[in-house]
Write a protein that holds these residues in place. Structure first.
Motif, mmCIF file in Angstrom:
data_model
loop_
_atom_site.group_PDB
_atom_site.id
_atom_site.type_symbol
_atom_site.label_atom_id
_atom_site.label_comp_id
_atom_site.label_asym_id
_atom_site.label_seq_id
_atom_site.Cartn_x
_atom_site.Cartn_y
_atom_site.Cartn_z
ATOM 1 N N ALA A 35 -21.169 31.874 52.207
ATOM 2 C CA ALA A 35 -22.201 32.029 53.240
ATOM 3 C C ALA A 35 -21.560 32.372 54.582
ATOM 4 O O ALA A 35 -22.067 33.216 55.336
ATOM 5 N N SER B 22 -19.538 27.802 48.010
ATOM 6 C CA SER B 22 -20.776 28.442 48.483
ATOM 7 C C SER B 22 -20.833 28.464 50.005
ATOM 8 O O SER B 22 -21.360 29.409 50.604
ATOM 9 N N ARG B 23 -20.260 27.440 50.654
ATOM 10 C CA ARG B 23 -20.216 27.447 52.130
ATOM 11 C C ARG B 23 -19.307 28.589 52.615
ATOM 12 O O ARG B 23 -19.627 29.276 53.575
#
Ligand code: NAP
Length: 231
Positions: free
Chosen positions: A41, A37-38
Motif C-alpha cells: 500500500a 500488505s502495508r
C-alpha cells in the motif's frame, strides 16, 4: 548503473523520503515492512508522487533476501528485532546501511536526549546482531525525513558516513551522492557512529527552536568530499 535497493522499515518517515529521493536518481526501490500488505500500500501511495522507476513493497525478510544493498530505517527500540528478522535472509556480502538513532523516545524520554547502546552505538549494535553476514555502513542520521520527502525542494547538506568496509562505504556514498544537494563525507570506521548518532538529538532540538530542517555542512573539504585514499 541502475541500483536496486531495499528499505527495511520503508513505510516510515525516513524510509519514504529516502525512497522518493533514491527513485529520482533512477534506483529501483523496494519498500519493506513487517506487514507485506502495508508495504504494498505504501509503495502504491509513493508511486503517485514518484518521478522514478515504480516502487514495489513486500515484507522485510523478502526485501532482505532480494537485495545486495539494504537500508534499515526503524526505531531504535525495534532495531534488534528487525535484525533477527533479516539476519538469515541476507545475501553474502550484503551492504546494510543503518540510520538508527538511540533516542530516549525509545523509553518514553525526549527526542533531544540519547540512550546508551551497549556496543557503543546503534550501528555497532546492528553489526554485532548481524555478525559477519553484512557489511554495515552508518549514515543519514542528520538529514530530516521531511526534507527528503519534499522532492521539489533542494537539499544542501552533508551526510556523515562511517563503516569498517571501505568498499561498502564508497558504494553507499556513490549511491547517496547521486541525490542532488547531498555530499557524503567519509567519517572513518563504524565506531564513529558513536559521535554521529547524537547529532540527531542535537538537530532535533535546534529544529524545534528554529522551526527548521537544519542539516550538517562541514567546511574546508574538497567539493567531492570523498577521499581518494581509503583506510
Ligand atoms: N525521521 C527522521 O527525520 C530521521 C532522520 C535521521 C534518522 N532517523 C532514524 O531513522 C530511524 C527511522 O526513523 P523514522 O522516523 O522513519 O521512524 P518511524 O516512522 O517511527 O518508523 C519506521 C518504520 O519502522 C517500523 N516500526 C515501527 N515500530 C516498530 C516496532 N516496534 N518494531 C518493528 N518495526 C517497527 C514501521 O514499519 P512497519 O510497521 O511497516 O513494519 C515504521 O514505518 C529511527 O531510528 C530514527 O531515529 C530518523
Amino acid at each position: 548503473m541502475t541500483a536496486a535497493v531495499g528499505i527495511i522499515g520503508g513505510t516510515g518517515a525516513l524510509g519514504q523520503g529516502l525512497a522518493l529521493r533514491l527513485a529520482l536518481t533512477g534506483a529501483e526501490v523496494t519498500i519493506g515492512s513487517r506487514d507485506a500488505s502495508r508495504a504494498e500500500a505504501e509503495a502504491l501511495a509513493l508511486n503517485e508522487r514518484n518521478q522514478g522507476p515504480p516502487m514495489r513493497g513486500t515484507d522485510n525478510a523478502t526485501v532482505a533476501s532480494a537485495h545486495d544493498l539494504l537500508f534499515v530505517c526503524v526505531p531504535f527500540a525495534s532495531q534488534l528485532a528487525i535484525a533477527k528478522t533479516i539476519r538469515k535472509e541476507l545475501r553474502p556480502g550484503a551492504i546494510v546501511v543503518d540510520a538508527t538513532v538511540p533516542l530516549a523516545t525509545a523509553i518514553g524520554g525526549r527526542p533531544t536526549q540519547m540512550l546508551g547502546a551497549w556496543r557503543g552505538s546503534a550501528a555497532e549494535q546492528l553489526a554485532d546482531a548481524l555478525s559477519s553476514r553484512a557489511r554495515v555502513v552508518a549514515t543519514l542520521h542528520t538529514v530530516a525525513a521531511s526534507a527528503l520527502a519534499e522532492v521539489d525542494a533542494k537539499l544542501d547538506e552533508d551526510l556523515l558516513v562511517c563503516g569498517d568496509d571501505a568498499d561498502a562505504k564508497a558504494t553507499v556514498a556513490a549511491l547517496l551522492g547521486r541525490i542532488g544537494g547531498l555530499r557524503c563525507v567519509d567519517c572513518g570506521k563504524l565506531e564513529a557512529a558513536r559521535m554521529i548518532e547524537p547529532l540527531t538529538a542535537l538537530l532535533i532540538g535546534v529544529n524545534g527552536r528554529y522551526r527548521a530542517h537544519a542539516g550538517i555542512r562541514l567546511t574546508g573539504l574538497a567539493a567531492a568530499g570523498w577521499p581518494v585514499a581509503q583506510e
